[in-house]
Write a protein that holds these residues in place. Structure first.
Motif, short mmCIF file in Angstrom:
data_model
loop_
_atom_site.label_atom_id
_atom_site.label_comp_id
_atom_site.label_asym_id
_atom_site.label_seq_id
_atom_site.Cartn_x
_atom_site.Cartn_y
_atom_site.Cartn_z
N PRO A 1 41.89 48.96 53.09
CA PRO A 1 41.65 48.41 53.36
C PRO A 1 42.24 47.04 51.89
CG PRO A 1 39.74 49.35 53.79
CD PRO A 1 41.54 49.83 52.70
N ARG A 2 42.05 46.02 52.26
CA ARG A 2 42.92 44.82 51.63
C ARG A 2 41.37 44.95 49.94
NH1 ARG A 2 46.10 41.59 49.87
NH2 ARG A 2 45.84 39.35 48.78
N PRO A 3 41.97 44.84 49.06
CA PRO A 3 40.66 44.56 48.07
C PRO A 3 40.54 43.40 47.61
CG PRO A 3 42.43 45.84 46.60
CD PRO A 3 43.40 45.62 48.18
N HIS A 4 39.59 43.08 46.85
CA HIS A 4 38.86 41.47 46.21
C HIS A 4 38.45 42.20 45.02
CE1 HIS A 4 36.94 38.06 46.03
NE2 HIS A 4 36.61 38.38 44.75
N LEU A 5 38.59 41.45 43.98
CA LEU A 5 38.89 42.47 42.53
C LEU A 5 37.70 41.25 41.73
CD1 LEU A 5 42.23 43.74 40.87
CD2 LEU A 5 40.41 45.18 42.24
N TYR A 6 36.45 42.22 41.32
CA TYR A 6 36.03 41.17 40.39
C TYR A 6 35.70 42.89 39.09
CZ TYR A 6 33.43 39.80 44.64
OH TYR A 6 34.00 39.36 46.16
N ALA A 7 36.03 41.80 38.12
CA ALA A 7 36.20 42.36 36.66
C ALA A 7 35.28 41.87 35.52
CB ALA A 7 37.50 42.41 36.02
N CYS A 8 35.06 42.52 34.97
CA CYS A 8 33.89 42.22 33.96
C CYS A 8 34.04 43.39 32.28
CB CYS A 8 32.48 42.08 33.72
SG CYS A 8 31.41 41.90 32.97
N GLY A 9 34.30 43.24 31.26
CA GLY A 9 34.51 44.09 29.97
C GLY A 9 35.26 43.16 28.89
N PRO A 10 35.56 43.85 27.91
CA PRO A 10 36.23 43.08 26.76
C PRO A 10 37.12 42.14 27.38
CG PRO A 10 36.64 45.45 26.57
CD PRO A 10 35.83 45.21 27.76
N THR A 11 37.68 41.24 27.09
CA THR A 11 38.79 40.14 26.97
C THR A 11 40.21 40.86 27.82
OG1 THR A 11 37.59 38.45 26.19
CG2 THR A 11 39.52 37.70 26.82
N PRO A 12 40.92 41.88 26.36
CA PRO A 12 41.47 42.00 26.58
C PRO A 12 42.22 42.55 27.86
CG PRO A 12 41.26 42.67 23.81
CD PRO A 12 40.47 42.17 25.36
N MET A 13 40.99 43.64 27.73
CA MET A 13 40.53 44.31 29.52
C MET A 13 41.13 43.11 30.80
SD MET A 13 38.01 46.63 31.84
CE MET A 13 37.48 45.40 32.33
N LEU A 14 40.55 42.33 30.43
CA LEU A 14 39.76 41.04 31.30
C LEU A 14 41.89 40.51 31.62
CD1 LEU A 14 36.73 38.76 31.31
CD2 LEU A 14 37.03 40.94 32.67
N LYS A 15 42.50 40.31 30.69
CA LYS A 15 43.40 39.88 30.44
C LYS A 15 44.25 40.65 31.42
CE LYS A 15 43.46 36.37 26.25
NZ LYS A 15 43.63 36.07 25.73
N ALA A 16 44.77 41.63 31.58
CA ALA A 16 45.22 43.14 32.06
C ALA A 16 44.54 42.77 33.61
CB ALA A 16 45.16 44.45 31.28
N VAL A 17 43.74 43.06 33.72
CA VAL A 17 43.65 43.28 34.96
C VAL A 17 44.03 41.45 35.70
CG1 VAL A 17 41.37 42.99 36.70
CG2 VAL A 17 41.56 43.96 34.79
N ALA A 18 43.89 40.05 34.94
CA ALA A 18 44.73 39.33 35.72
C ALA A 18 45.33 39.06 35.76
CB ALA A 18 44.07 38.15 34.55
N LYS A 19 46.36 39.91 34.59
CA LYS A 19 48.02 40.07 35.14
C LYS A 19 48.40 40.81 36.03
CE LYS A 19 51.90 41.06 32.08
NZ LYS A 19 52.18 41.88 30.44
N ILE A 20 47.25 41.97 36.26
CA ILE A 20 47.66 42.99 37.47
C ILE A 20 47.31 41.83 38.99
CG2 ILE A 20 47.05 44.81 38.24
CD1 ILE A 20 46.54 46.06 35.38
#
Ligand SMILES: Cc1cc2nc3c(=O)[nH]c(=O)nc-3n(C[C@H](O)[C@H](O)[C@H](O)COP(=O)(O)OP(=O)(O)OC[C@H]3O[C@@H](n4cnc5c(N)ncnc54)[C@H](O)[C@@H]3O)c2cc1C
Ligand code: FES
Length: 269
Positions: free
Chosen positions: A194-213
């Motif tokens: 099934p298609r995912p919907h992402l929700y991310a919370c954590g250190p800013t470098p991790m959020l930037k990496a998640v956003a890029k992906i």
């Protein structure tokens, strides 16, 4: 409309490795009206810490079975002066709390999408009450939980009991897979399902990496941002983050009012 209330502490549970779950009384409007992803500004008793500090709501009535049924919980990690003092509070101490603040998480707009949480360490704090709300609507989330080491994964047992699937990644390999949680995210996005919907919370470098992906994979993704905050309600402009203005330029939105939850595509990082 946020309330400024006196909050008697019921319990302050030491979860180990500098992580604590504090439980306090809150008015009816908070217990029933607050939304996962929203946050409080919490004032520490005494005169040592002038400014209140922002903390996500972790538990609302119904999140933690066995905890005070009508209490509210905040999960926090000791970093500096305010959290150090908070860790010493005993039942009966009084916090000064302002909330609810910010905008909070929305369930996936696509009824068929799987909610996937990506948490970095104490960034997991906002997810328990969101997982409970989603479960009440018949949607069990998947959790990708990353941290430096196995001691930095607070409430892991709780998540394992309340998520459809939990994948742990530690930098030192002391629990789960060794490496960054973003590697686990890339693998999950490559799976059929099934298609995912992402929700991310954590250190800013991790959020930037998640956003890029997420943007590269064209997957909806909401980030719960952490910015230094002085007021928490839009006045001091201390918490602004760069956002696309829709016309090719950049504007600055307030993390405390327009966030802390923002779509990954909106951030001009
Ligand atoms: C919307 C929002 C929600 C938040 N929710 C939570 C939550 O649920 N649980 C939680 O534990 N924290 C949360 N935080 C972070 C929390 O506000 C800070 O940890 C807290 O303000 C630290 O206060 P202090 O006085 O103990 O440390 P300070 O004296 O303010 O800081 C001590 C040192 O730690 C560093 N530091 C402070 N905060 C962080 C951080 N978050 N990450 C890395 N280094 C940091 C500072 O730069 C400084 O060097 C949230 C922040 C925001 C903006
Ligand atoms: S913290 Fe003051 S404007 Fe956001």
């Amino acid at each position: 409309m946020p309330l400024d209330f006196d909050a008697p502490v019921r319990r302050n549970v030491d979860l180990g490795h500098g992580n604590f779950l504090i439980e306090f009384d809150a008015p009816e409007e908070i217990r029933t009206g607050m939304r996962p992803g929203q946050f409080f500004m919490i004032g520490i008793p005494g005169t040592e810490v002038l400014l209140r500090r922002p903390f996500s709501v972790c538990g609302l009535p119904g999140t933690f079975v066995g905890a005070g049924g009508d209490a509210v919980q905040v999960l926090y990690r000791v970093y500096g002066r305010a959290t150090g003092l908070m860790a010493q509070l005993k039942p009966g101490a009084h916090l000064q709390v302002l909330g609810p603040l910010g905008n909070g998480f929305e369930p996936p707009a696509d009824a068929g999408a799987t909610p996937v949480f990506v948490a970095g360490g104490i960034g997991s704090a906002a997810f328990p009450c969101f997982a409970t709300r989603l479960a009440a609507a018949g949607r069990r989330p998947v959790l990708l939980y990353g941290a430096r080491s196995k001691g930095d994964l607070p409430l892991l047992d709780w998540f394992e009991g309340h998520c459809a699937r939990t994948v742990v990644a530690t930098d030192d390999g002391s629990l789960g897979r060794k490496g960054l949680v973003t590697a686990a995210l890339e693998e999950l996005l490559a799976e059929e399902g099934p298609r995912p919907h992402l929700y991310a919370c954590g250190p800013t470098p991790m959020l930037k990496a998640v956003a890029k992906i997420a943007i590269a994979a064209n997957v909806p993704c909401d980030l719960a941002l952490e910015a230094p905050m002085a007021c928490g309600f839009g006045v001091c402009l201390g918490c602004v983050v760069p956002c696309h203005d829709g016309g090719g330029g950049v504007r600055y939105d307030r993390c405390c009012v327009e966030g802390p939850v923002m779509p990954a595509s909106r951030l001009a990082w």
